[in-house]
Design a protein around this motif. Structure first.
Motif: not given
Length: 350
Positions: A330-350
């Motif tokens: 569960a931690r791994q799946a949620l961390l991956a989504i958090a990392a993706e959200s952080a990347r998008l927040g920095r202006g990364g592609g969707r």
């Protein structure tokens, strides 16, 4: 006038009249619109994965490329005697409505036009163009009633080879019915949770819906949505050490993302900003969370949200197969989504 009442739609779609070459499926229930549109597309008998036979257009794309829909409708196919033009996310686009007016006046001979739209009020240009035509059909989709919800429950459980007790069905039904897509998502989540069982009981539904302990993971889920990785890890670890099952975090995250997915689709279909969508959402978004939800809506695309939900569904299945590894999975799946959200927040592609 070619239109059906909401209760007549399913019976018409079961045996579509081939004379109607332009079909508009619209309404506030985005999931039901999408489901019925796909069902109609399958009834045409055309290969939906063939780009030469089935042309899929976003309404915004058709609006920007004026006349695109007319050009496609009048193109003679070299590979099939018929083509399907499938327009999605239609709403108040003026050029699209004008193109449809032309098409209903001179229906295409070799093409079927299928249009998915949001909640079109009476008098909306697109809806009026279709409703006033002789060989076009307008089909409204509204929120499921109890009978419709039971039908969806039965269909999904039959596919999974499962049954459900009366008490469990009643408890499940209380949490469903606002949107067909969200309803089906909740039932699929329940089936995943009960993987390996023949029957679903009341305790399974209660575990899925979450209880007071589910609220304890709110901080962790909010941190995932915002991409605050350190904050998520701290909140998740704290609750797991307190004895809360990690599935509760996965369930809470799926519930939040499904609601945001519905809002994002409405935002794209209606061309409104995130603040307007959140302000008008039913049930209302708690005022303290509105800014967070607005931020997530602006940051994530519909495709990105779908991928995140798939990741969570996979994690649920893995935790059922390996309960001894449920916390790290569960931690791994949620961390991956958090990392993706952080990347998008920095202006990364969707």
């Amino acid at each position: 006038m070619a239109q059906k009442k909401a209760f007549e739609v399913d019976s018409w779609l079961a045996r579509p009249d081939p004379r109607f070459t332009i079909v508009l499926i619209y309404g506030p229930d985005r999931g039901l619109v999408s489901e019925r549109a796909r069902g109609f597309a399958e009834k045409t008998g055309l290969p939906l994965d063939d780009p030469f036979t089935v042309v899929k257009l976003d309404a915004g794309e058709a609006e920007r490329d004026e006349g695109r829909l007319l050009d496609e409708a009048r193109t003679v196919s070299m590979f099939s005697d018929r083509r399907l033009l499938w327009v999605r996310n239609a709403g108040a686009q003026k050029s699209l409505a004008e193109d449809v007016k032309v098409l209903v006046a001179e229906p295409p001979r070799d093409a079927i036009v299928l249009i998915e739209a949001g909640d079109l009020k009476k008098g909306a240009a697109l809806r009026s163009a279709v409703e006033g035509a002789a060989l076009a059909m307008a089909l409204p989709c509204y929120a499921d009633e109890a009978r419709d919800v039971d039908g969806v429950i039965d269909a999904e459980l039959q596919k999974a080879g499962m049954t459900i007790s009366l008490e469990a069905r009643q408890a499940l039904r209380r949490n469903l019915g606002g949107d067909r897509l969200a309803t089906r998502g909740e039932i699929e989540k329940l089936v995943l949770y009960c993987h390996g069982q023949d029957a679903i009981g009341l305790e399974d539904v209660r575990a899925l819906a979450g209880d007071v302990s589910g609220q304890s993971f709110d901080d962790a889920v909010d941190a995932v949505l915002e991409g605050r990785i350190d904050a998520f890890d701290a909140a998740f670890t704290r609750q797991c050490q307190a004895g809360t099952h990690p599935f509760v975090a996965l369930s809470a995250a799926m519930r939040q993302l499904q609601a945001i997915q519905v809002m994002r689709a409405k935002m794209e279909a209606e061309g409104r900003n995130a603040a307007a969508i959140v302000a008008g959402h039913k049930p209302p978004v708690f005022f303290a969370r509105r800014k967070l939800v607005e931020k997530v809506l602006e940051r994530w695309s519909g495709e990105g949200l779908a991928r995140a939900l798939e990741r969570l569904q996979g994690a649920v299945l893995q935790t059922r197969r390996r309960p001894d590894l449920s916390t790290p999975l569960a931690r791994q799946a949620l961390l991956a989504i958090a990392a993706e959200s952080a990347r998008l927040g920095r202006g990364g592609g969707r």
